[in-house]
Scaffold this motif. Sequence first.
Motif, mmCIF file in Angstrom:
data_model
loop_
_atom_site.group_PDB
_atom_site.id
_atom_site.type_symbol
_atom_site.label_atom_id
_atom_site.label_comp_id
_atom_site.label_asym_id
_atom_site.label_seq_id
_atom_site.Cartn_x
_atom_site.Cartn_y
_atom_site.Cartn_z
ATOM 1 N N THR A 101 2.129 6.481 -6.939
ATOM 2 C CA THR A 101 0.973 7.227 -7.444
ATOM 3 C C THR A 101 1.090 8.721 -7.152
ATOM 4 O O THR A 101 0.870 9.555 -8.035
ATOM 5 C CB THR A 101 -0.333 6.673 -6.830
ATOM 6 N N MET A 108 -4.007 9.339 2.507
ATOM 7 C CA MET A 108 -4.295 8.025 1.932
ATOM 8 C C MET A 108 -5.655 7.542 2.419
ATOM 9 O O MET A 108 -5.936 7.601 3.613
ATOM 10 C CB MET A 108 -3.205 7.021 2.308
ATOM 11 N N GLY A 133 1.197 3.895 -2.995
ATOM 12 C CA GLY A 133 0.903 5.292 -2.693
ATOM 13 C C GLY A 133 2.051 6.210 -3.082
ATOM 14 O O GLY A 133 1.845 7.277 -3.670
ATOM 15 N N HIS A 187 0.835 -1.204 0.000
ATOM 16 C CA HIS A 187 0.000 0.000 0.000
ATOM 17 C C HIS A 187 0.874 1.261 0.000
ATOM 18 O O HIS A 187 0.609 2.206 -0.739
ATOM 19 C CB HIS A 187 -0.921 -0.029 1.224
#
Length: 176
Positions: free
Chosen positions: A69, A84, A66, A62
Motif C-alpha cells: 500500500t 501504521m 502495508g 499486515h
Amino acid sequence: SRHQNPTIAPPEGSIQIIMVKLLALAVLHKSKQESKEQPVFIALAEDLSSFGWFTRGAIQEHIRFGFRTVCQRTDFGLRQTVRMEKFDYVVHAHVRSDGLCGIAITDEEYPTQAVFGGISQMLSEILKASKQSVDRAKDTKHNVSASIELHPSKDSFETPTFLKSMLSRFQDPKEV
C-alpha cells in the motif's frame, strides 16, 4: 489511604539505552504511474521473532499489505514515512523513478536518516545482484536457478543472502 505510583527514573548521569527494531526489508517493483496494477515483491527479509507464534501470520500479512500500500501511494522519485494504524511501527519507502521501491518497517525510535541510508544500500545491492544474475544467465556454462528479476509478473518472497545479512546488521542503526 492513597497509593501513589512512584516513577522509576534512571540514576543521574547514567546512559539510557533505547532499543530500536527493524522488522522487515523488501524490494518491490511499481508499474508506471497510470497503471492500476499493485506493486510486485522482488525480495523480502523479515524478523518476526519478537512476536508470539500465533500472531506471526497476522503480523506478516499486515506488514506485506502495508508495504504494498505504501509503495503504491508513494510517487515516483520520492521518499515517504507512514505510521501504521493499530501497530506501533512505521513504514519507510523510497520509490525510484524506474519503479524500483525499497521499503522497511521499523519502530518509531529507529532514526529516519539511517533507515533511508539502509534502503539506498539495499537498492544498490539488488541492482548488483540482478546484473550478476543476467550476466550468469548469458554465460551458458552456468545454470542459474536463483536469479533476481527486477520486473516480475508475480510476487517473489525469496530472501537473498545479502538482504538477510542487511536485516541482521541494520538492527543497529550505526551499522547502516
